[in-house]
Design an enzyme around this catalytic site. Structure first.
Site, PDB file in Angstrom:
ATOM      1  N   ASP A   1      24.668  10.804 -12.428  1.00  0.00           N
ATOM      2  CA  ASP A   1      24.540   9.598 -13.257  1.00  0.00           C
ATOM      3  C   ASP A   1      25.222   9.881 -14.586  1.00  0.00           C
ATOM      4  O   ASP A   1      25.075  10.963 -15.150  1.00  0.00           O
ATOM      5  CB  ASP A   1      23.073   9.262 -13.507  1.00  0.00           C
ATOM      6  CG  ASP A   1      22.387   8.734 -12.254  1.00  0.00           C
ATOM      7  OD1 ASP A   1      23.024   8.763 -11.185  1.00  0.00           O
ATOM      8  OD2 ASP A   1      21.226   8.313 -12.357  1.00  0.00           O
TER       9      ASP A   1
ATOM     10  N   SER B   1      21.573   1.191 -22.156  1.00  0.00           N
ATOM     11  CA  SER B   1      21.482   1.695 -20.787  1.00  0.00           C
ATOM     12  C   SER B   1      22.030   3.114 -20.705  1.00  0.00           C
ATOM     13  O   SER B   1      22.852   3.528 -21.513  1.00  0.00           O
ATOM     14  CB  SER B   1      22.270   0.771 -19.854  1.00  0.00           C
ATOM     15  OG  SER B   1      22.396   1.373 -18.585  1.00  0.00           O
TER      16      SER B   1
ATOM     17  N   GLU C   1      28.851   6.939  -9.573  1.00  0.00           N
ATOM     18  CA  GLU C   1      27.664   6.072  -9.559  1.00  0.00           C
ATOM     19  C   GLU C   1      27.999   4.646  -9.979  1.00  0.00           C
ATOM     20  O   GLU C   1      28.889   4.422 -10.784  1.00  0.00           O
ATOM     21  CB  GLU C   1      26.567   6.670 -10.458  1.00  0.00           C
ATOM     22  CG  GLU C   1      26.856   6.570 -11.943  1.00  0.00           C
ATOM     23  CD  GLU C   1      25.764   5.808 -12.693  1.00  0.00           C
ATOM     24  OE1 GLU C   1      25.193   4.880 -12.096  1.00  0.00           O
ATOM     25  OE2 GLU C   1      25.516   6.144 -13.856  1.00  0.00           O
TER      26      GLU C   1
ATOM     27  N   HIS D   1      15.772  12.932 -13.356  1.00  0.00           N
ATOM     28  CA  HIS D   1      15.095  11.649 -13.139  1.00  0.00           C
ATOM     29  C   HIS D   1      14.449  11.589 -11.756  1.00  0.00           C
ATOM     30  O   HIS D   1      14.958  12.152 -10.799  1.00  0.00           O
ATOM     31  CB  HIS D   1      16.103  10.494 -13.282  1.00  0.00           C
ATOM     32  CG  HIS D   1      16.350  10.083 -14.708  1.00  0.00           C
ATOM     33  ND1 HIS D   1      17.517   9.491 -15.134  1.00  0.00           N
ATOM     34  CD2 HIS D   1      15.564  10.184 -15.814  1.00  0.00           C
ATOM     35  CE1 HIS D   1      17.436   9.243 -16.429  1.00  0.00           C
ATOM     36  NE2 HIS D   1      16.265   9.658 -16.870  1.00  0.00           N
TER      37      HIS D   1
ATOM     38  N   HIS E   1      25.246   5.301  -5.339  1.00  0.00           N
ATOM     39  CA  HIS E   1      24.174   5.028  -6.301  1.00  0.00           C
ATOM     40  C   HIS E   1      24.163   3.557  -6.704  1.00  0.00           C
ATOM     41  O   HIS E   1      24.498   3.219  -7.847  1.00  0.00           O
ATOM     42  CB  HIS E   1      24.359   5.919  -7.531  1.00  0.00           C
ATOM     43  CG  HIS E   1      23.108   6.056  -8.386  1.00  0.00           C
ATOM     44  ND1 HIS E   1      22.644   5.036  -9.185  1.00  0.00           N
ATOM     45  CD2 HIS E   1      22.263   7.098  -8.565  1.00  0.00           C
ATOM     46  CE1 HIS E   1      21.555   5.454  -9.827  1.00  0.00           C
ATOM     47  NE2 HIS E   1      21.295   6.686  -9.466  1.00  0.00           N
TER      48      HIS E   1
ATOM     49  N   HIS F   1      23.609   4.086 -17.981  1.00  0.00           N
ATOM     50  CA  HIS F   1      24.615   4.068 -16.912  1.00  0.00           C
ATOM     51  C   HIS F   1      25.915   3.422 -17.386  1.00  0.00           C
ATOM     52  O   HIS F   1      25.902   2.409 -18.083  1.00  0.00           O
ATOM     53  CB  HIS F   1      24.078   3.308 -15.697  1.00  0.00           C
ATOM     54  CG  HIS F   1      22.862   3.931 -15.095  1.00  0.00           C
ATOM     55  ND1 HIS F   1      22.941   4.987 -14.215  1.00  0.00           N
ATOM     56  CD2 HIS F   1      21.542   3.677 -15.266  1.00  0.00           C
ATOM     57  CE1 HIS F   1      21.717   5.343 -13.859  1.00  0.00           C
ATOM     58  NE2 HIS F   1      20.849   4.568 -14.482  1.00  0.00           N
TER      59      HIS F   1
ATOM     60  N   GLY G   1       0.784  -1.235   0.000  1.00  0.00           N
ATOM     61  CA  GLY G   1       0.000   0.000   0.000  1.00  0.00           C
ATOM     62  C   GLY G   1       0.810   1.276   0.000  1.00  0.00           C
ATOM     63  O   GLY G   1       0.246   2.364  -0.116  1.00  0.00           O
TER      64      GLY G   1
END
Lengths: 557, 557
Positions: free
Chosen positions: A163, A368, A195, A75, A392, A370, A48
């Protein structure tokens, strides 16, 4: 906390041992700079819960020292917590243009836009914030306008990468500024925070521009309508989809609120170039020749309320997916979303669509955002850090990242794998980690922030798996005996109509239990409640091997 | 159901549009043969459910016609439903040695062993079952002793592949019998049912024997204890682990009940060869030189109660993982398990272990047990079927498998992508699908089979996400007015001590609502319940943006 006044302190309030809710703090003397303020989506065990944000007790207690919140890019896991932060403390925000645009969208939703100080910066900006001064460098990522941050402190330079990846043939020629990074690292930085998302992945990412070619090819092959889904914030990907539509002479419709919002902001700010007259409304699709239309939609992660999921279950008013339409997932699955995505793919095939997706078909519709292992090593090599803090990522990522750092020459004892809250103090060029500040997860549920805690979650889990049984007992005030028959209500345990016999047996058992106990007074009422609970629990477990939550309610009259 | 007496009918009662609960039925005239009886694990949306089995109404109604349950191999999704089937109907079971051994384990647990007729078959067996006769062929898979089944019917041969792949250099030289398959297919089979699990994956699986080499290499490199986890039923993998331990002079301990059970059965039946004196008890590990011991354990899928998960959280009494120990995942993640597995890997790194796992490190510790595209095409090519029914898979897999069948020459109109329950009738060599039999999911929860249905699950979901509020109202029988203050109990909604104010407001609101309503009688009590529910719902949604389940309980005195 007793720290020498001239100590440099570095820590995370989120983003370590997790993917999400990034927040890092650099402090020198009385000057605090916060980097990023993201949110995180809960996993299915947090029943929830809508969102997770940082415990910012530390920032609340040190409000007067906070000089800035610097946001590296737009982001969710870097901006999603900002409205909740601003509801508690007021800080000036610094970010690049697209990032600010996306933050503004968020602040508008929360009615916080007017009262917030928003400062536009770019890769050439310099900020003097007390004893610390900040400069920036451009990086590549899956959203434009990403910044790495250099903190010039009296102890030496600290670099936070944000990032990043390295894309040597980027869309829109938005090159990462490798020369500037080399310049920053020439004399070595004191501490590098970098990161770690893809630290487990070998190699070097392919360029985003390759994806554009694959998308165009798929557009050329498609004989009817094209649906294509990606993250709205991946503006370069969106640009390449726009380009493919233009080259194949298709109009483009946008479906999904976040797609419309982000495309609007990105276009207004000049990050996205859409030819005049290319965009059409969803309501116009039905009138168009199916070969002349493409639909860019949200939902590439299988989100049940997003456009693609609704399209796949023929539950979208203005447009439908028909046999021989093409559906492209220009995205990779975020771990945990595989099942929902697969369910949508099944439905799309059932509708007769031609589906292009990652798994097993090597279509190259996604890269990606990253850095992979060779890129991470390149960054560390460029920066030549004395101290290294992998940030990260989950622990295994931090672990692999630390091995990469060692492999390019960082001393093993100079690498700090920290937890959220662990403080790395640097004094006289020497770093150590001996103390921590408060950190943690705060749950957002509806309008409540932090009001759902472990007890509530434990109850939800029990209710979810076993259901519950309310037993109402009306007993005489004086004799403590039942005035009428016990009444039992169950939810999520058994369906009452099918299980009348079982519930009757519970009532009989309760009546017997009460009969044996003495009249209530004060504590005895509590003990009666416990006795009833226990005997019903045992009975039901023997009968059903289940342990529903038992709530005896005792009314004395 | 009016079908001609001499019709061949083929359908699934499970296994289509899902991975799990396989059950297929071949019927000719009055003779029914059932193939496999698996179970399926629920996904997280089926709160509290332990297991899913088939709706076998059809089999119950046609009990007298069932000649046999043939079980192709011993995996859960092919044998897990057998105890539940046998509790409803009695059928003779036919299976190969290892498969029977694993079925017996299951029947023992359920106390069903004595009353069941178990018949041992092998690849050379022939069975005459009324109008249908059965023969078999050996296949490769991730468990030994797998059979494909040939049904010789008056209409022509029907072939069911079971689960398979082609491994041309298998462990123990247990070759798939390609020559027999070629012989069966020489004149073409009428209908081929073939498994579709890997129909999305291009290529041809590497051989299981490659994995053995990689495991041995990892064993040689390990400087301290080795923990290695795989599916207990992957007996060939277990054999290669035993071999690696022997070659590197390590003793082997088994952790986890299913590992001990399966290894015992497989050794007794001769499928596994373990050198004398190699096995040690878990309690002996601590006394051993850490270089001389390997531990084979359950839990490669991240199951929270299995050995590996408990080891990773230092929660295993007899042995612990220490720095520089090696942990090997000799397994691939089943979709949906990625997150739990990652959590364990994080913990293992935190303990200082060297972890070898699939993602991103190309260690080759696992190959799939299911045929990839080229293998699937090979099977269809060998069998030359007139009609093709892809089975055992989600819709996207069936879809891709049907494209593969087309590519090797099966007529598109002769391919039937069916649902569970859809009946393919073949009469005079002509197949059609126009009717269906009852099929569906039956939920097992504790001791209950089928007693948890949609209403209970819907309630569990609501309770899980929003929690609940019980409001107890004691009102006078005659005037319908409150006798005492309303009492509110919440679970999974807010923690009462923190939210006293909110709950007090609810009580006040309820008192006001009652005050305005008239005295109850019969239906009016129901309408009072509705009124209270509605007003509290609206109030709470405005205040919290949540919608807990509201249960008003009205006591009249």
């Amino acid at each position: 906390m007793n720290t020498a006044e001239n100590t440099l302190s570095i820590f995370a309030l989120g983003g370590i041992n997790e993917i999400g809710k990034n927040m890092y703090v650099i402090k020198y003397a009385d000057d605090i700079v916060v980097i990023d303020c993201g949110s995180k989506f809960p996993d299915e065990s947090l029943l929830g819960i809508d969102l997770i944000i940082q415990d910012i007790s530390y920032l609340r207690e040190n409000q007067d020292k906070i000089r800035a919140l610097v946001v590296t890019h737009g982001h969710e896991d870097h901006i999603g917590g900002i409205p909740y932060l601003l509801k508690q403390i007021n800080v000036p925000i610094y970010a690049s243009r697209l990032t600010l645009g996306l933050i503004e969208l968020r602040l508008k939703e929360h009615g916080l836009l007017r009262q917030t100080e928003l400062n536009l910066i770019n890769a050439d900006s310099k900020l003097d914030l007390g004893t610390v001064s900040l400069s920036f460098f451009q990086t590549n990522h899956s959203i434009p306008d990403c910044l790495g941050v250099v903190f010039d402190t009296p102890e030496g330079p600290v670099v936070h990468t944000g990032d990043f990846k390295f894309d040597l043939t980027p869309v829109n020629n938005e090159n990462a500024d490798i020369h500037k990074m080399a310049e920053i690292g020439k004399n070595g930085v004191l501490v590098l925070l970098s990161e770690s998302t893809n630290a487990e992945r070998p190699g070097f990412n392919p360029s985003e521009s390759l994806v554009g070619g694959h998308i165009e090819e798929a557009f050329r092959k498609a004989s009817r309508k094209i649906f294509i889904s990606t993250f709205a914030s991946n503006v370069h990907r969106v640009q390449q989809i726009v380009d493919a539509a233009q080259k194949t002479n298709r109009k483009l419709a946008l479906l999904g609120r976040s797609m419309v919002n982000v495309v609007t902001v990105a276009s207004e700010l000049g990050y996205l170039t859409i030819p005049e007259g290319m965009l059409i409304e969803a309501s116009e699709i039905r009138q168009m020749d199916s070969q002349r239309v493409a639909i860019l939609c949200t939902g590439s992660q299988g989100e049940p309320m997003a456009a693609l999921s609704r399209l796949s279950s023929s539950n979208f008013r203005q447009v439908e997916i028909q046999p021989k339409d093409t559906v492209i997932f220009a995205s990779g699955p975020i771990p945990g979303n595989e099942k929902s995505i697969s369910r949508i793919i099944d439905n799309l095939y059932l509708l007769g669509a031609n589906v292009i997706y990652g798994s097993g078909s090597a279509t190259g519709m996604h890269v990606s955002g990253h850095a992979c292992q060779e890129e991470l090593k390149l960054m560390i090599t460029l920066m030549k850090p004395k101290y290294f803090i992998p940030i990260h990522g989950e622990y295994r990522m931090l672990h692999h990242h630390s091995l990469l750092a060692e492999s390019v020459g960082v001393e093993k004892e100079n690498i700090f794998i920290i937890n959220n809250g662990d403080v790395v103090d640097v004094s006289d060029q020497h770093a150590s980690q001996t103390r921590e500040v408060r950190s943690g997860d705060i749950f957002v549920d509806g309008m409540g922030i932090g009001d759902v805690g472990n007890i509530v979650l434990r109850d939800r889990k029990l209710l979810a798996e076993e259901g519950m049984l309310v037993i109402v007992l009306t007993i005489g005030k004086t004799d403590g005996q039942l005035v009428s028959n016990p009444d039992t209500i169950s939810r999520g345990f058994v369906y009452s109509r099918d299980s009348e016999k079982l519930l009757n047996e519970v009532n009989e058992l309760v009546a017997k239990t009460i009969g044996k106990s003495e009249g209530p007074n004060g504590n005895r009422r509590n003990s009666l409640r416990q006795t009833v609970k226990k005997s019903v629990e045992t009975f039901l477990f023997t009968q059903t091997k289940r342990r529903p939550m038992i709530l005896p309610i005792i009314i004395e009259i």
